[in-house]
Scaffold this motif. Structure first.
Motif, PDB file in Angstrom:
ATOM      1  N   GLY A   1     -30.108   7.340  28.851  1.00 15.33           N
ATOM      2  CA  GLY A   1     -29.272   7.394  27.658  1.00 15.33           C
ATOM      3  C   GLY A   1     -28.552   8.721  27.511  1.00 15.33           C
ATOM      4  O   GLY A   1     -27.398   8.769  27.082  1.00 15.33           O
ATOM      5  N   SER A   2     -29.211   9.820  27.900  1.00 15.19           N
ATOM      6  CA  SER A   2     -28.587  11.145  27.820  1.00 15.19           C
ATOM      7  C   SER A   2     -27.446  11.285  28.816  1.00 15.19           C
ATOM      8  O   SER A   2     -26.412  11.878  28.508  1.00 15.19           O
ATOM      9  CB  SER A   2     -29.632  12.236  28.072  1.00 15.19           C
ATOM     10  OG  SER A   2     -30.630  12.202  27.091  1.00 15.19           O
ATOM     11  N   ILE A   3     -27.639  10.734  30.017  1.00 15.66           N
ATOM     12  CA  ILE A   3     -26.586  10.800  31.037  1.00 15.66           C
ATOM     13  C   ILE A   3     -25.379   9.967  30.601  1.00 15.66           C
ATOM     14  O   ILE A   3     -24.234  10.423  30.647  1.00 15.66           O
ATOM     15  CB  ILE A   3     -27.122  10.317  32.398  1.00 15.66           C
ATOM     16  CG1 ILE A   3     -28.208  11.288  32.911  1.00 15.66           C
ATOM     17  CG2 ILE A   3     -25.991  10.196  33.425  1.00 15.66           C
ATOM     18  CD1 ILE A   3     -28.986  10.764  34.095  1.00 15.66           C
TER      19      ILE A   3
ATOM     20  N   ILE B   1     -20.074   3.358  20.276  1.00 13.57           N
ATOM     21  CA  ILE B   1     -20.952   4.100  19.364  1.00 13.57           C
ATOM     22  C   ILE B   1     -21.165   3.319  18.070  1.00 13.57           C
ATOM     23  O   ILE B   1     -22.298   3.173  17.586  1.00 13.57           O
ATOM     24  CB  ILE B   1     -20.374   5.496  19.073  1.00 13.57           C
ATOM     25  CG1 ILE B   1     -20.437   6.369  20.334  1.00 13.57           C
ATOM     26  CG2 ILE B   1     -21.116   6.173  17.924  1.00 13.57           C
ATOM     27  CD1 ILE B   1     -19.641   7.657  20.243  1.00 13.57           C
ATOM     28  N   HIS B   2     -20.085   2.782  17.510  1.00 18.55           N
ATOM     29  CA  HIS B   2     -20.201   2.037  16.254  1.00 18.55           C
ATOM     30  C   HIS B   2     -21.041   0.772  16.426  1.00 18.55           C
ATOM     31  O   HIS B   2     -21.825   0.414  15.541  1.00 18.55           O
ATOM     32  CB  HIS B   2     -18.816   1.673  15.718  1.00 18.55           C
ATOM     33  CG  HIS B   2     -18.057   2.845  15.166  1.00 18.55           C
ATOM     34  ND1 HIS B   2     -18.606   3.721  14.247  1.00 18.55           N
ATOM     35  CD2 HIS B   2     -16.794   3.295  15.400  1.00 18.55           C
ATOM     36  CE1 HIS B   2     -17.728   4.653  13.949  1.00 18.55           C
ATOM     37  NE2 HIS B   2     -16.622   4.425  14.640  1.00 18.55           N
ATOM     38  N   PHE B   3     -20.884   0.101  17.574  1.00 20.98           N
ATOM     39  CA  PHE B   3     -21.645  -1.132  17.801  1.00 20.98           C
ATOM     40  C   PHE B   3     -23.136  -0.850  17.886  1.00 20.98           C
ATOM     41  O   PHE B   3     -23.948  -1.497  17.215  1.00 20.98           O
ATOM     42  CB  PHE B   3     -21.179  -1.829  19.082  1.00 20.98           C
ATOM     43  CG  PHE B   3     -21.995  -3.052  19.425  1.00 20.98           C
ATOM     44  CD1 PHE B   3     -21.740  -4.256  18.787  1.00 20.98           C
ATOM     45  CD2 PHE B   3     -23.022  -2.987  20.351  1.00 20.98           C
ATOM     46  CE1 PHE B   3     -22.505  -5.385  19.082  1.00 20.98           C
ATOM     47  CE2 PHE B   3     -23.792  -4.107  20.653  1.00 20.98           C
ATOM     48  CZ  PHE B   3     -23.527  -5.305  20.017  1.00 20.98           C
ATOM     49  N   PHE B   4     -23.522   0.107  18.728  1.00 18.07           N
ATOM     50  CA  PHE B   4     -24.947   0.343  18.954  1.00 18.07           C
ATOM     51  C   PHE B   4     -25.623   1.082  17.806  1.00 18.07           C
ATOM     52  O   PHE B   4     -26.832   0.974  17.629  1.00 18.07           O
ATOM     53  CB  PHE B   4     -25.160   1.090  20.277  1.00 18.07           C
ATOM     54  CG  PHE B   4     -25.084   0.194  21.467  1.00 18.07           C
ATOM     55  CD1 PHE B   4     -26.184  -0.549  21.869  1.00 18.07           C
ATOM     56  CD2 PHE B   4     -23.904   0.044  22.173  1.00 18.07           C
ATOM     57  CE1 PHE B   4     -26.117  -1.405  22.954  1.00 18.07           C
ATOM     58  CE2 PHE B   4     -23.823  -0.806  23.265  1.00 18.07           C
ATOM     59  CZ  PHE B   4     -24.930  -1.536  23.659  1.00 18.07           C
ATOM     60  N   ARG B   5     -24.849   1.827  17.013  1.00 15.71           N
ATOM     61  CA  ARG B   5     -25.441   2.480  15.845  1.00 15.71           C
ATOM     62  C   ARG B   5     -25.420   1.558  14.627  1.00 15.71           C
ATOM     63  O   ARG B   5     -26.150   1.797  13.665  1.00 15.71           O
ATOM     64  CB  ARG B   5     -24.690   3.781  15.528  1.00 15.71           C
ATOM     65  CG  ARG B   5     -24.858   4.848  16.594  1.00 15.71           C
ATOM     66  CD  ARG B   5     -24.187   6.144  16.195  1.00 15.71           C
ATOM     67  NE  ARG B   5     -24.911   6.811  15.119  1.00 15.71           N
ATOM     68  CZ  ARG B   5     -24.491   7.907  14.493  1.00 15.71           C
ATOM     69  NH1 ARG B   5     -23.330   8.451  14.832  1.00 15.71           N
ATOM     70  NH2 ARG B   5     -25.206   8.466  13.555  1.00 15.71           N
TER      71      ARG B   5
ATOM     72  N   ASN C   1     -28.971   2.059  23.625  1.00 13.41           N
ATOM     73  CA  ASN C   1     -29.070   2.488  22.230  1.00 13.41           C
ATOM     74  C   ASN C   1     -29.084   4.011  22.120  1.00 13.41           C
ATOM     75  O   ASN C   1     -28.371   4.591  21.294  1.00 13.41           O
ATOM     76  CB  ASN C   1     -30.329   1.894  21.594  1.00 13.41           C
ATOM     77  CG  ASN C   1     -30.476   2.262  20.135  1.00 13.41           C
ATOM     78  OD1 ASN C   1     -31.091   3.262  19.806  1.00 13.41           O
ATOM     79  ND2 ASN C   1     -29.904   1.452  19.258  1.00 13.41           N
ATOM     80  N   ALA C   2     -29.885   4.651  22.976  1.00 10.55           N
ATOM     81  CA  ALA C   2     -29.978   6.116  22.944  1.00 10.55           C
ATOM     82  C   ALA C   2     -28.649   6.765  23.296  1.00 10.55           C
ATOM     83  O   ALA C   2     -28.305   7.825  22.765  1.00 10.55           O
ATOM     84  CB  ALA C   2     -31.069   6.593  23.905  1.00 10.55           C
TER      85      ALA C   2
ATOM     86  N   VAL D   1     -37.937   9.342  17.913  1.00 12.91           N
ATOM     87  CA  VAL D   1     -37.555   8.034  17.360  1.00 12.91           C
ATOM     88  C   VAL D   1     -37.638   6.960  18.435  1.00 12.91           C
ATOM     89  O   VAL D   1     -38.110   5.841  18.186  1.00 12.91           O
ATOM     90  CB  VAL D   1     -36.128   8.103  16.770  1.00 12.91           C
ATOM     91  CG1 VAL D   1     -35.602   6.700  16.452  1.00 12.91           C
ATOM     92  CG2 VAL D   1     -36.111   8.956  15.508  1.00 12.91           C
ATOM     93  N   LEU D   2     -37.215   7.301  19.661  1.00 14.81           N
ATOM     94  CA  LEU D   2     -37.222   6.329  20.758  1.00 14.81           C
ATOM     95  C   LEU D   2     -38.644   5.926  21.136  1.00 14.81           C
ATOM     96  O   LEU D   2     -38.900   4.755  21.447  1.00 14.81           O
ATOM     97  CB  LEU D   2     -36.495   6.903  21.975  1.00 14.81           C
ATOM     98  CG  LEU D   2     -35.963   5.882  22.982  1.00 14.81           C
ATOM     99  CD1 LEU D   2     -34.822   5.083  22.354  1.00 14.81           C
ATOM    100  CD2 LEU D   2     -35.466   6.575  24.238  1.00 14.81           C
TER     101      LEU D   2
END
Length: 200
Positions: free
Chosen positions: A18-20, A44-48, A84-85, A141-142
């Protein structure tokens, strides 16, 4: 204990991938080119904006099963958590980069650095120090959210706690044990992050 190892492995894989991916999305979101920026903002909007549980179901039953030709709960869990991350880490990268004073980038350009050299040697090294608390919070959180992958039978901690509860008709012992293990994992990670913050 096997479930705990799966929880750690799934969470660690999810945050690394997720970080990459989040770094690429974050740079795309900062782009001045609309055809790069708009898709990243949509991602970003979809997954958040949608529940992680729903994302797990979509990835498990709609994506992984079609690509692999079979369902694989562990792969689906890692992919869903990573996607998600990525949305959250992308925003962490964006905020971290934008927090650096504009004079830093202007000085780098005046020295003849390219955009990528500026990011690599000037902006990101400073921004990452500021991102550590946010990344730590996301990882914690993850770890807790990884319990949701029990619904697709990924053999992590919550899956086995539920199995023990059903097998022995006991509620308190397996779930309180799982709670203590989650607490130990998150508390240890929090202490590690505090140490890293002080060192940096």
């Amino acid at each position: 204990m096997r479930g705990t190892l799966y929880t750690i492995g799934i969470s660690l894989s999810g945050i690394i991938l997720g970080s990459i991916l989040g770094l690429a999305i974050g740079f795309g979101n900062l782009s001045k080119k609309w055809y790069l920026r708009l898709p990243m903002q949509g991602y970003i909007h979809f997954f958040r904006g949608t529940p992680l549980l729903l994302q797990i179901f979509i990835v498990h039953y709609g994506v992984v099963s079609n690509i692999l030709g079979r369902t694989d709960a562990v792969v689906a869990a890692i992919v869903a958590l990573a996607l998600n991350a990525a949305a959250y880490t992308a925003e962490i990268y964006r905020a971290g980069i934008q927090s650096i004073d504009r004079g830093q980038s202007e000085a780098a350009k005046s020295l003849g650095m390219s955009h990528w050299q500026m990011m690599r040697y000037i902006i990101l090294p400073q921004a990452i120090k500021r991102m550590i608390p946010a990344f730590g919070n996301e990882f914690i959180v993850l770890i807790k959210d990884s319990s949701l992958v029990a619904v697709i039978a990924a053999p992590e901690l919550m899956y086995w706690a539920k199995g023990a509860s059903s097998q022995y008709a006991r509620v308190w012992e397996p779930y309180l044990t799982a709670a203590l293990i989650y607490l130990t994992l998150t508390y240890s990670l929090n202490k590690l992050l505090i140490y890293l913050e002080r060192k940096m």
